[in-house]
Enzyme design. Structure first.
Site, PDB file in Angstrom:
ATOM      1  N   ASP A 114      40.543  32.483  35.018  1.00  0.00           N
ATOM      2  CA  ASP A 114      41.276  33.732  34.823  1.00  0.00           C
ATOM      3  C   ASP A 114      40.764  34.395  33.557  1.00  0.00           C
ATOM      4  O   ASP A 114      40.363  33.713  32.611  1.00  0.00           O
ATOM      5  CB  ASP A 114      42.773  33.457  34.701  1.00  0.00           C
ATOM      6  N   ASP A 127      42.701  37.517  42.329  1.00  0.00           N
ATOM      7  CA  ASP A 127      44.154  37.710  42.357  1.00  0.00           C
ATOM      8  C   ASP A 127      44.507  39.153  42.704  1.00  0.00           C
ATOM      9  O   ASP A 127      45.404  39.422  43.512  1.00  0.00           O
ATOM     10  CB  ASP A 127      44.777  37.365  40.998  1.00  0.00           C
TER      11      ASP A 127
END
Length: 156
Positions: A114, A127
């Protein structure tokens, strides 16, 4: 082939961009390091062993099988003509591309890279592709599809 290129092209683009961005982050940032981009947004390298928003921390590998099943179901639906409308095909491409992008990380590393930090959680391109894909699918199924059926127009 019809409009299948929308699905396969979109899916491929999402996976390619997602994996390229994650590779750049892993090569240029240390875990926990942030790179300011503009006010309210920075790149922050985080290893997420859970799901989006760090929920289910440590259980990320459990999401690999559902991601693969969704991908198989989407390809099956596309080829059986069950996936109608440009928004449905594009939405499914974004959703599946994002699911595959994160599944690649989970299989390769046991965690997802991330890096998109807007100050309220850290996420990645996959995402956001999943979220955008779901939104397009819902618009197609809950708004456009019913309107087209009401007025007798095909959903292609």
């Amino acid at each position: 082939m019809g409009m299948r290129w929308i699905f396969y092209g979109g899916l491929s683009l999402v996976v390619l961009l997602d994996q390229a961005a994650k590779l750049w982050v892993r090569l240029h940032l240390e875990v926990g390091e942030s790179l300011p981009v503009r006010d309210g947004f920075q790149l922050t390298y985080f290893r997420n062993s859970g799901a989006m928003g760090s929920s289910f921390e440590g259980y990320g590998r459990w999401f690999v099988l559902p991601a693969l099943l969704v991908a198989v179901w989407a390809v099956y639906s596309l080829h059986k003509g069950m996936m109608r409308g440009v928004l449905m095909k594009l939405g499914a491409a974004l959703f599946v591309g994002g699911a595959i992008g994160n599944a690649i990380d989970r299989i390769a590393f046991g965690w997802v890279t991330d890096f998109l930090d807007f100050g309220r959680g850290i996420s990645n391109l996959a995402d956001h592709a999943i979220t955008a894909g779901l939104a397009l699918i819902l618009v197609q199924e809950l708004v456009i599809g019913p309107l087209r059926r009401k007025y007798g127009k095909p959903c292609y």
